[in-house]
Enzyme design. Structure first.
Site, mmCIF file in Angstrom:
data_model
loop_
_atom_site.group_PDB
_atom_site.id
_atom_site.type_symbol
_atom_site.label_atom_id
_atom_site.label_comp_id
_atom_site.label_asym_id
_atom_site.label_seq_id
_atom_site.Cartn_x
_atom_site.Cartn_y
_atom_site.Cartn_z
ATOM 1 N N ASP A 109 -5.965 2.164 -2.843
ATOM 2 C CA ASP A 109 -6.780 2.254 -1.784
ATOM 3 C C ASP A 109 -7.229 3.524 -1.161
ATOM 4 O O ASP A 109 -8.202 3.802 -0.587
ATOM 5 C CB ASP A 109 -6.813 1.176 -1.028
ATOM 6 C CG ASP A 109 -5.732 1.185 0.211
ATOM 7 O OD1 ASP A 109 -4.704 1.915 -0.347
ATOM 8 O OD2 ASP A 109 -5.386 0.445 1.022
ATOM 9 N N ASP A 134 -1.242 1.503 -4.183
ATOM 10 C CA ASP A 134 -2.284 0.636 -4.738
ATOM 11 C C ASP A 134 -3.823 1.014 -4.745
ATOM 12 O O ASP A 134 -4.762 0.483 -5.038
ATOM 13 C CB ASP A 134 -2.354 -0.599 -3.775
ATOM 14 C CG ASP A 134 -2.873 -0.283 -2.358
ATOM 15 O OD1 ASP A 134 -2.750 0.924 -1.934
ATOM 16 O OD2 ASP A 134 -3.441 -1.249 -1.662
ATOM 17 N N SER A 141 0.879 -1.312 0.167
ATOM 18 C CA SER A 141 -0.043 0.048 0.011
ATOM 19 C C SER A 141 0.862 1.293 -0.010
ATOM 20 O O SER A 141 1.617 1.420 -0.719
ATOM 21 C CB SER A 141 -0.851 -0.193 1.133
ATOM 22 O OG SER A 141 -1.946 0.866 1.191
ATOM 23 N N ASP A 159 -2.316 6.553 -3.170
ATOM 24 C CA ASP A 159 -1.190 5.916 -2.797
ATOM 25 C C ASP A 159 -0.698 4.672 -3.888
ATOM 26 O O ASP A 159 -1.257 4.652 -4.886
ATOM 27 C CB ASP A 159 -1.080 5.028 -1.381
ATOM 28 C CG ASP A 159 -2.511 4.312 -1.463
ATOM 29 O OD1 ASP A 159 -3.095 4.200 -2.304
ATOM 30 O OD2 ASP A 159 -2.325 3.417 -0.173
#
Length: 440
Positions: free
Chosen positions: A234, A232, A92, A230
């Site tokens: 999410d 990824d 992440s 960020d």
């Protein structure tokens, strides 16, 4: 083994091919017959996803391989494909040397503590059920997951066609945001759009300090807002048209007010500003507190009265659409808010502001430090909650001391309605942590 966001840490130390192999074996042994697998742009993800897939298929389960895709795309695909679980190989917002594994249920929600512990137990005991030579699982590649995600975003949100938006992808995998806004007719300018798991453009975590270039770009152009993700995707944070980075508490308040009505509740972690509760009170809605971590917020949204959940760090959960933090969905929703109500700066400036201070203290003894703080506060304060860490309520405000679920840090938060009171509460909390570190 699992923190608040799955397994996460330095590759070759905490996160290894052996670990990924065993987690795959454990998932299949635990009964997941079909598993969706995706990864972010980190080079180490190639090796880890291959090991993970080997473990899943070795124990007889099938894999739907998405390749490089955002975490929310993977979670949505679990639901769309009717799979039993999903895994994203990602760290992440952590720095490039890290990687990790985050596990998703059939409903597209992060594994809870109980199921994570079940997987961890199988790994510790090496209690795997291997398939016979003629029952090895299959691997099927799916290449249209992002297209389905984009379609879902456009169906969920009525997007304006006259906004100018800067989208800073942070060299991550959140291209679906820029594509969706562009397809709706927005004027989109991207920044750090080249996918690169080394994150050369800026650190992956979308903080005000890390996103200064994006803020400058928004401020010096005719952009109506900026979106930052960020690695990824999410997480989603925002920049107003003046180039100011919008705080997570302000975004949480804006989203909460949009989603909630009389009798509704909004799930927020214990480190959330009083601002959110006050804004919801204006529409006869209320907050419900959870431990810090999007998995806990998502779990609370299983309650039918909870219509939204979010964390000031940038995780936003719209349960009517998905129980995975969906940065692209949050970005499109914010664009819709700006299109409907006008200036993002004006919306933020109209919110009440309370002084809040946050900081993190690095320590390898975070659990022992928090335990000692708990012992001290139990004798020195009257209103103490241990839902997640130690939250102390006083006549002037509150402070929170808790261990990070993903890093060797003790996090401190303090808030009050007056600056001097917030400073005093913060110094009290800092002193408690210093005393506990001396004893640890």
């Amino acid at each position: 083994m699992f923190g608040t966001s799955g397994v996460r840490g330095p590759v070759g130390d905490v996160v290894t091919a052996d670990l990924a192999l065993d987690v795959g074996r454990a998932l299949a042994t635990d009964g997941a017959e079909t598993v969706v697998v995706g990864r972010d742009a980190r080079d180490s993800g190639r090796m880890l996803s291959r090991a993970l897939i080997a473990g899943i298929t070795e124990c007889g389960s099938d894999v739907i391989d998405l390749g490089v895709e955002p975490t929310p795309t993977v979670a949505r695909t679990v639901v769309r494909e009717g799979a039993d679980a999903g895994v994203v190989v990602t760290a992440s917002h952590n720095p490039a040397p890290d990687n990790g594994l985050k596990l998703w249920t059939a409903s597209g929600r992060a594994f809870d503590d109980e199921r994570n512990e079940r997987i961890a137990g199988l790994v510790r005991e090496e209690a795997f059920e291997f398939a016979a030579h003629d029952a090895i699982g299959s691997v099927r590649r799916v290449d249209d997951a992002r297209m389905h995600h984009e379609r879902a975003l456009r169906a969920a949100v009525t997007l304006p066609d006259d906004l100018a938006v800067v989208v800073d992808l942070g060299n991550g995998v959140g291209r679906v945001t820029a594509d969706t806004l562009h397809a709706a007719g927005c004027d989109v300018e991207t920044l750090n759009a080249q996918r690169d798991g080394r994150f050369p453009g800026r650190p992956s975590e979308p903080t005000a300090e890390n996103c200064r270039t994006a803020c400058e770009l928004v401020a010096t152009t005719d952009a109506d807002l900026g979106i930052v993700h960020d690695g990824d995707a999410d997480r989603m944070m925002a920049i107003d048209e003046r180039g100011r980075f919008v705080s997570g508490d302000a975004l949480l308040a804006l989203f909460a007010r949009r989603e909630a009505g009389p009798g509704d509740r909004v799930a927020v972690p214990v480190d959330t500003s009083l601002l959110v509760a006050d804004v919801l009170d204006e529409v006869d809605a209320e907050v419900t507190y959870t431990p810090v971590g999007d998995a806990y917020v998502a779990a609370r949204t299983e309650d039918a009265t909870v219509v939204f959940g979010g964390e000031p760090s940038g995780s936003w959960i719209f349960p009517a659409q998905t129980r995975c933090p969906d940065g692209p969905l949050a970005a499109c929703t914010l664009a819709a808010v700006v299109g409907e109500e006008g200036s993002l700066a004006s919306l933020v400036d109209a919110l009440p502001t309370y002084p809040i201070r946050r900081d993190s203290i690095r320590t390898e003894s975070k659990a022992a430090v928090v335990e000692t703080v708990a012992e001290i506060t139990a004798t020195e304060f009257e209103d103490v909650s241990t839902l997640d860490g130690i939250r102390v309520e006083t006549e002037t405000g509150w402070f929170l001391v808790r261990a990070s679920g993903t890093e060797p840090l003790v996090r401190i938060t303090a808030e009050a309605r007056a600056r001097d009171d917030a400073d005093a509460l913060f110094e009290t909390a800092l002193d408690l942590v210093d005393r506990a570190r001396d004893d640890a």
